[in-house]
Motif scaffolding. Structure first.
Motif, mmCIF file in Angstrom:
data_model
loop_
_atom_site.group_PDB
_atom_site.id
_atom_site.type_symbol
_atom_site.label_atom_id
_atom_site.label_comp_id
_atom_site.label_asym_id
_atom_site.label_seq_id
_atom_site.Cartn_x
_atom_site.Cartn_y
_atom_site.Cartn_z
ATOM 1 N N TYR A 27 -2.782 -14.197 -2.490
ATOM 2 C CA TYR A 27 -3.415 -13.185 -1.639
ATOM 3 C C TYR A 27 -4.210 -12.226 -2.509
ATOM 4 O O TYR A 27 -3.701 -11.700 -3.503
ATOM 5 C CB TYR A 27 -2.366 -12.393 -0.843
ATOM 6 N N CYS A 29 -6.816 -8.878 -2.331
ATOM 7 C CA CYS A 29 -7.399 -7.840 -1.475
ATOM 8 C C CYS A 29 -8.916 -7.934 -1.521
ATOM 9 O O CYS A 29 -9.521 -7.935 -2.594
ATOM 10 C CB CYS A 29 -6.956 -6.454 -1.935
ATOM 11 N N ASN A 67 -8.642 -10.795 2.497
ATOM 12 C CA ASN A 67 -8.898 -10.052 3.736
ATOM 13 C C ASN A 67 -10.238 -9.327 3.685
ATOM 14 O O ASN A 67 -10.780 -9.062 2.616
ATOM 15 C CB ASN A 67 -7.792 -9.028 3.962
ATOM 16 N N CYS A 215 -3.180 -5.285 5.280
ATOM 17 C CA CYS A 215 -2.932 -6.352 4.304
ATOM 18 C C CYS A 215 -1.539 -6.958 4.484
ATOM 19 O O CYS A 215 -1.376 -8.173 4.401
ATOM 20 C CB CYS A 215 -3.125 -5.841 2.882
ATOM 21 N N HIS A 240 -2.016 1.537 -2.316
ATOM 22 C CA HIS A 240 -2.172 0.381 -1.428
ATOM 23 C C HIS A 240 -1.091 -0.688 -1.602
ATOM 24 O O HIS A 240 -0.414 -1.074 -0.648
ATOM 25 C CB HIS A 240 -3.570 -0.214 -1.624
ATOM 26 N N HIS A 241 -0.908 -1.170 -2.815
ATOM 27 C CA HIS A 241 0.053 -2.267 -2.993
ATOM 28 C C HIS A 241 1.498 -1.788 -2.916
ATOM 29 O O HIS A 241 2.388 -2.511 -2.474
ATOM 30 C CB HIS A 241 -0.233 -3.002 -4.308
ATOM 31 N N GLU A 244 2.097 -1.838 0.642
ATOM 32 C CA GLU A 244 2.251 -3.215 1.141
ATOM 33 C C GLU A 244 3.681 -3.715 0.931
ATOM 34 O O GLU A 244 4.270 -4.357 1.799
ATOM 35 C CB GLU A 244 1.280 -4.160 0.426
#
Ligand SMILES: [Zn+2]
Length: 462
Positions: A27, A29, A67, A215, A240-241, A244
């Motif tokens: 995956y 981003c 994404n 995400c 962000h991560h 997630e």
């Protein structure tokens, strides 16, 4: 030799072990389509392309998802300022992204889920509901839904900071915030006037998802609860991560990602790229200076992904020279090789990439090979069989590098002059043909007349 990658989560070089035998879920981003992606963004996408291609060269089957963030604070602001619908505003940048990625020879992902797709919105809502029922999410007075970070003991583990040492500062509705102002982040943002017509129905009233939940929802919808490798730029690590992980693991109770790989920043002339500094470049900006997609690809790939890459125009010239050396080498080899297809052995090139994608060492081996084989050819000591072997080796490693020159690479102006010169030669107007050759030279290109007609290549050192 097994593959090793540097895992941001552990801050260690780890042996890579996929969950399933030869299959890897990857995956990455993707772009937030509020403006044209810049070359710093593409550095990360090229690193991911190198990663995917090397994994494939090592026999893995990669399922890659990238994404497209087409709803967030920035896209909404952009659409409002441009006074157009969100989907119309973002479409131009989606198109531009795919065009630039193709120019840079980035292999397409298997899936490009878009955050505004209703089926992913549904998945986001389902995840937020699940977090709510576990006490990990709550609706605040402002009607938005937030993640309760104090209830997730691992929050901060990826970014390597200790939550206890940081004062939480309540809630943060913005998609991006820094660890100095850490707070509960928004999962669902209640509609307000600034959002205009951008809203979806939810159990918490009309609103839109936060960036981070997009995400988590799209990754788990397409790849399952657990994935092998998750990539992004270093600026994605926090929040962000981190978010997630909190969201995905909060819902599933399972480890979300085995390995986190992050690409370092790109600097321009030693400085952070910024529109205000006049050093902000997109792919078309670099093309407009006469460079080709593969030259940009080379320049963005040649430095190890965890090292800051300093983009300079001298670096672009070096990229051109390096590719010119490869082109000339291939032409020489092809001149003497006999047509024998043989398997070549594993080389230092692949071994270097096994070691956390050590591209500098891999390219070092390539250019050492070029130097040595060129010397052998200078001395007429390279036989046809050996030349064929090196060519077969090149074909294999070029599956990963994708550096070979194509015929469609000529800039428009060069193409025009080259065609005029071909016409002049047909008309036996050699004076004109020589003039046009000089013109090509001045543009940095060389015309060679072969039995198959004129061949245009980069002028060495140009
Ligand atoms: Zn993401």
């Amino acid at each position: 030799m097994p593959l090793h990658f540097f895992n941001t989560y552990s801050r260690e070089l780890e042996e890579f072990k996929p969950r399933a035998d030869r299959k890897i879920d990857l995956y990455t981003c993707g772009p937030t389509v509020y403006s044209r992606a810049h070359i710093g963004n593409f550095r990360a996408y090229i690193f991911e392309d190198l990663l995917q291609r090397h994994l494939e060269a090592r026999g893995f089957k990669v399922h890659r998802v990238m994404n497209i963030t087409d709803v967030d604070d920035k896209t909404i602001r952009g659409a409002r300022e441009a006074k157009v619908a969100l989907s119309k505003f973002t479409q131009q940048f989606k198109d531009a992204f795919f065009k630039d990625a193709e120019t840079l020879r980035i292999r397409p992902a298997d899936d490009y889920p878009a955050a505004t797709d209703q089926k992913y919105i549904d998945k986001m809502i389902a995840m937020i509901s699940a977090l709510g029922s576990k006490g990990l999410a709550y609706q605040a007075d402002d009607k938005s839904v937030y993640y309760r970070i104090n209830k997730f003991p691992n929050y901060g583990k990826l970014a390597h900071f200790n939550l206890d040492e940081l004062k939480t500062t309540g809630r943060v509705k913005h998609d991006e915030y820094d660890k100095e102002h850490i707070g509960d982040f928004a999962l669902w943002k209640a509609w307000d006037e600034d959002d205009g017509g951008v809203k979806w129905d939810s159990p918490w009233g009309p609103g839109r998802p936060g960036w981070h939940i997009e995400c988590s929802a799209m990754a788990t919808a397409l790849l399952g609860d657990q994935i092998d490798i998750h990539c992004g730029g270093v600026d994605n690590i926090f929040p962000h991560h981190e978010a997630e992980i909190a969201q995905s693991e909060g819902v599933t109770g399972k480890k979300f990602v085995n390995m986190w790989l992050h690409c370092a920043h790109l600097l321009v002339d030693g400085q952070k790229m910024a529109k205000s500094l006049g050093n902000f470049y997109t792919v078309p900006d670099v093309l407009a200076k006469g460079y080709t997609g593969r030259e940009i690809r080379y320049a963005l790939m040649r430095v190890h992904y965890r090292t800051q890459l300093n983009f300079t125009w001298d670096g672009m010239k070096e990229a051109r020279e390096s590719l010119g050396r490869i082109d000339d080498w291939l032409e020489r080899l092809r001149g003497i090789a006999e047509n024998a297809q043989r398997r070549t052995e594993d080389s230092e090139f692949e071994k270097a990439l096994d070691d956390d994608l050590n591209i500098s060492a891999a390219l070092g081996f390539l250019f050492e090979t070029i130097r040595e084989t060129n010397r052998a050819m200078d001395e007429n000591k390279l036989d046809a069989k050996t030349a064929a072997l090196w060519l077969a080796w090149w074909d294999r490693i070029n599956q990963t590098l994708d550096f070979e020159s194509g015929d469609v690479e000529l800039p428009a102006e060069v193409k025009k002059v080259a065609e005029a010169r071909a016409q002049a030669r047909l008309a036996k107007d050699f004076r004109k043909s020589d003039e046009l050759r000089d013109k090509l030279n001045a543009l940095g290109w060389e015309a060679r007349d072969t039995k198959d007609g004129q061949k245009i290549t980069r002028r060495a050192g140009a």
